[in-house]
Motif scaffolding. Structure first.
Motif, short mmCIF file in Angstrom:
data_model
loop_
_atom_site.label_atom_id
_atom_site.label_comp_id
_atom_site.label_asym_id
_atom_site.label_seq_id
_atom_site.Cartn_x
_atom_site.Cartn_y
_atom_site.Cartn_z
N GLY A 1 3.42 -19.80 2.89
CA GLY A 1 4.09 -19.26 3.69
C GLY A 1 3.31 -17.86 4.38
N ASP A 2 3.79 -17.16 5.18
CA ASP A 2 3.01 -15.92 5.51
C ASP A 2 3.36 -14.93 4.71
N PRO A 3 2.49 -14.23 3.92
CA PRO A 3 2.67 -13.16 2.87
C PRO A 3 3.10 -11.86 3.40
N LEU A 4 2.91 -11.79 4.79
CA LEU A 4 3.48 -10.33 5.39
C LEU A 4 4.84 -10.30 5.95
N ALA A 5 5.66 -11.61 5.71
CA ALA A 5 6.92 -11.67 6.14
C ALA A 5 7.93 -12.03 4.98
N ALA B 1 9.18 -18.42 1.04
CA ALA B 1 8.76 -19.95 0.67
C ALA B 1 7.66 -19.95 -0.44
N ILE B 2 6.83 -18.83 -0.23
CA ILE B 2 5.60 -18.81 -1.45
C ILE B 2 6.59 -18.90 -2.91
N LEU B 3 7.44 -18.04 -3.13
CA LEU B 3 8.13 -18.01 -4.14
C LEU B 3 8.80 -19.17 -4.78
N ALA B 4 9.38 -19.99 -3.79
CA ALA B 4 9.81 -21.36 -3.89
C ALA B 4 8.83 -22.36 -4.42
N ALA B 5 7.66 -22.12 -3.89
CA ALA B 5 6.40 -22.92 -4.34
C ALA B 5 6.07 -22.77 -5.66
N ALA B 6 6.02 -21.29 -6.08
CA ALA B 6 5.65 -20.96 -7.10
C ALA B 6 6.54 -21.44 -8.55
N ARG B 7 7.82 -21.50 -8.13
CA ARG B 7 8.84 -21.76 -9.15
C ARG B 7 8.44 -23.54 -9.18
N GLN B 8 8.18 -24.05 -8.32
CA GLN B 8 7.86 -25.57 -8.77
C GLN B 8 6.60 -25.78 -9.54
N LEU B 9 5.97 -24.61 -9.64
CA LEU B 9 4.49 -25.07 -10.64
C LEU B 9 5.29 -24.78 -12.06
N VAL C 1 1.20 -16.39 -8.83
CA VAL C 1 0.74 -16.82 -7.76
C VAL C 1 0.82 -15.67 -6.57
N LEU C 2 1.84 -14.72 -7.00
CA LEU C 2 1.66 -13.21 -5.89
C LEU C 2 0.48 -12.74 -6.17
N PRO D 1 0.36 -3.02 1.70
CA PRO D 1 1.79 -2.40 1.77
C PRO D 1 2.57 -3.32 2.56
N THR D 2 2.28 -4.02 3.59
CA THR D 2 3.20 -4.73 4.31
C THR D 2 3.66 -5.93 3.24
N HIS D 3 2.75 -6.57 2.54
CA HIS D 3 2.98 -7.43 1.73
C HIS D 3 4.20 -6.99 0.82
N LEU D 4 3.95 -5.95 0.03
CA LEU D 4 4.76 -5.36 -0.93
C LEU D 4 6.08 -5.19 -0.23
N ARG D 5 6.20 -4.72 0.73
CA ARG D 5 7.67 -4.67 1.45
C ARG D 5 8.35 -5.95 1.84
N ALA D 6 7.62 -6.80 1.94
CA ALA D 6 8.13 -8.40 2.22
C ALA D 6 8.46 -8.71 1.01
N VAL D 7 7.72 -8.65 -0.14
CA VAL D 7 8.11 -9.03 -1.38
C VAL D 7 9.73 -8.43 -1.95
N ALA D 8 9.38 -7.11 -1.80
CA ALA D 8 11.02 -6.54 -2.24
C ALA D 8 12.19 -6.93 -1.43
N ALA D 9 11.76 -7.51 -0.22
CA ALA D 9 12.83 -7.79 0.58
C ALA D 9 13.48 -9.25 0.33
N ALA D 10 12.64 -10.05 -0.67
CA ALA D 10 12.75 -11.39 -1.22
C ALA D 10 13.86 -11.18 -2.13
N GLU D 11 15.06 -11.67 -1.77
CA GLU D 11 16.01 -11.29 -2.92
C GLU D 11 16.06 -12.65 -4.11
#
Length: 611
Positions: free
Chosen positions: A325-329, A335-343, A351-352, A365-375
């Motif tokens: 997925g887009d790492p900046l949103a 989506a990236i985290l869901a794929a990582a959990r499959q591993l 993965v991050l 910085p944009t990526h870190l803010r997107a990661v923080a928003a991922a509940e």
């Protein structure tokens, strides 16, 4: 066993014999009920004894008598020593009723379930919150003895409510922080009433005072005669450092004699050997006992899949997940985290890390803010991700500022998660360039919008944390007194030792305090405890603690009818105390007569009294 055991056991045996006799004689239910209730307050049967009586009556098919005694047993269970005992007794009663009445069985089982529900996890948080407030209040200086006695009474009440794994050692330590004299007196009264053994609470009360120098360190050898179950690692060496070498050797000898007689003595001697080694006195102790048989083989070390075993996810798999997925949103990060959990478990961070390695510096910085928003990412993994990003690109001001901004905003964004795991504030505070206390108000403000989501356990743990972080010692004293008043409102009149009165006050002078404790133990109805106290007196003389001996002499001269170290609800055996003190002093007169020379006129007068 305790001083009240014999009486309770005799009542139980008498009740069983009486019920059996009435059943054999064919007595009616009214006669059985009248017999049980006429035993009198001094011989009231316990809930367990009444439950046994119900079982006997049920076996004898005396159904009417069963339900009469059943009511007494249920009342005794509710008024007993704790929820655990109540649940056990009620469950036993329900089993007795099963052949007689299914509906009554269901009703008593429901009562048992309600008693079990009282063992909820929030109880421990409630108790911890009260003790935390007390410890915080003590930082403002010693409290008066009344506050300590109120805390002791509240702790006893909470113990009656739930006696499962009750933290008596923590209670004792909190009491001692408020008032050591009242703490020791309260613990001795608990022992007198069979609430909790002094052998369990005394080390928690006196250990820190011995190690820190508030109590004369020579008293370690004296009090060790009362109980040998001390926190040796924290008490022995600090106390021994404070005494002259000659006294140190004598204390080591006394402690070694005690511990050699302790079950599992070799393990008990190990901490004492460590202390002796510090002073190069290990030769005074018996040599370690060699274990028989070959040494056990070491356990094989478990290796992480990331340690080169080849069994973990491949780099290719992680790169594929990083491109999901887009790492900046936020949606792309989810989506990236869901794929990582499959591993596999714990792969989100790896993965991050791959994602960050492929980003331009300005995008981190944009990526870190997107990661923080991922509940879906837990707070602890998020803290590790932020820390890793700071270490990788901490030289870039934008990254440093993004980490700080995200860390500062998380308590307000996810307050319930922080409230449930308050240790996370310690993880995020360094990242936010703040103290945990600076982040706590955001958690509290966030919870204010949905307080109904906070369970009781979380609420009490949060209260304890707030006290530690935000409340001054002076404020904590007011909070403690308010909390104690709320608990006291639930108590019946006369619970425990009753409300504070001057007769419960213990001596503030520490020599008189220790003497008062020993004098009370010399008057203990249990012979073994009297002999332990007599040995403690002998040790006071051997170690040169003459001020305690002088204070004991004053007690012998005044012959007090009572003592704050014994429950006023029970008899103080003052003649026992006098007799065993004289036995101890007779031994001291043979071994170190100069220690009690000041008592010679009084001892001569006692010796010459007419028989």
């Amino acid at each position: 066993m305790g001083r009240t055991w014999d009486r309770h056991r005799f009542v139980e045996v008498a009740l069983e014999a009486t019920v059996d006799g009435l059943a054999l004689a064919g007595a009616g239910a009214e006669e059985v009920r009248r017999t049980v209730t006429s035993l009198g307050e001094a011989a009231t049967p316990s809930a367990g004894a009444l439950a046994a009586a119900v079982q006997r009556l049920a076996a004898a098919d005396m159904e009417d008598a069963v339900f009469d005694v059943l009511g007494l047993a249920r009342e005794a269970a509710r008024d007993g020593n704790g929820a655990t005992e109540a649940a056990d007794v009620l469950a036993s009663l329900a089993r007795c009723l099963l052949p007689l009445s299914l509906s009554d069985t269901e009703a008593v089982f429901r009562e048992a379930n309600e008693a079990v529900a009282a063992l909820g996890e929030e109880f421990y948080a409630r108790t911890d919150a009260l003790l935390t407030v007390a410890r915080r209040a003590a930082r403002g200086g010693p409290a008066d003895q009344q506050d300590a006695q109120r805390l002791a009474r509240a702790a006893e009440f909470l113990h009656r409510h739930n006696d499962h794994k009750f933290p008596w050692e923590d209670v004792a330590a909190a009491l001692a922080s408020l008032s050591l004299p009242q703490a020791i007196a309260a613990a001795s009264r608990w022992d007198d009433r069979d609430v909790v053994r002094l052998a369990r609470t005394l080390p928690a009360l006196a250990g820190p005072a011995l190690a820190g120098g508030r109590l004369d360190p020579r008293l370690l050898g004296v009090l060790h005669a009362i109980t040998d179950d001390w926190n040796a690692e924290k008490v022995f060496a600090p106390a021994l450092r404070r005494v002259p070498p000659v006294v140190r050797k004598e204390i080591l000898r006394l402690l070694a004699d005690d511990l050699e007689r302790t079950p599992g003595g070799e393990g008990s001697l190990a901490p004492l050997r460590e202390a002796a080694r510090e002073f190069r006195l290990e030769g005074m102790l018996p040599p370690p006992t060699l274990s028989a048989g070959p040494a056990p083989e070491p356990m094989p070390q478990r290796r992480s899949p990331r340690e080169g075993t080849g069994s973990g996810p491949s780099d290719a798999g992680r790169r594929a997940a990083a491109e999901t997925g887009d790492p900046l949103a936020r949606p792309g990060v989810e989506a990236i985290l869901a794929a990582a959990r499959q591993l596999g478990p714990g792969e989100e961070e790896a993965v991050l890390a791959v994602v960050r390695a492929g980003l331009a510096g300005g995008d981190v910085p944009t990526h870190l803010r997107a990661v923080a928003a991922a509940e879906s990412l837990g707070l602890y993994p998020l803290a590790r991700v932020l820390r890793a990003a700071q270490e990788e690109r901490g030289g870039r001001p934008a990254v440093t500022e993004a980490v700080r901004s995200v860390a500062r905003g998380m308590p307000a964004g996810r307050p319930l998660d922080f409230a449930r795991s308050l240790w996370l504030l310690d993880e995020f505070a360094p990242l936010a360039d703040a103290q945990p206390a600076n982040l706590l108000p955001d958690v509290l403000d966030g919870l204010a919008t949905g307080p109904d989501r906070v369970d009781a356990d979380t609420l009490f743990r949060l209260a304890a944390y707030v006290v530690r972080q935000l409340v001054t010692p002076a404020e904590a004293t007011d909070v403690m007194r308010f909390a104690l008043s709320r608990v006291e409102a639930l108590m019946e009149d006369g619970f425990g030792e009753g409300a504070w009165r001057q007769s419960l006050a213990a001596p503030e002078d520490l020599d008189r305090l220790v003497a008062g404790l020993l004098y009370a133990r010399l008057g203990d109805p249990r012979g073994a405890e009297r002999w332990r106290a007599a040995h403690a007196v002998r040790r006071a003389a051997a170690l040169g603690v003459d001020s305690v001996l002088s204070a004991l002499g004053d007690l012998l001269a005044t012959d007090p009818p009572g003592t704050p170290f014994r429950s006023e609800a029970l008899v103080f055996y003052r003649l026992h105390a006098r007799l065993f003190l004289l036995v101890a002093l007779a031994r001291v007169a043979l071994e170190r007569p100069q220690a009690i020379s000041c008592l010679a006129p009084m001892l001569a007068e006692i010796a010459l009294l007419p028989v």
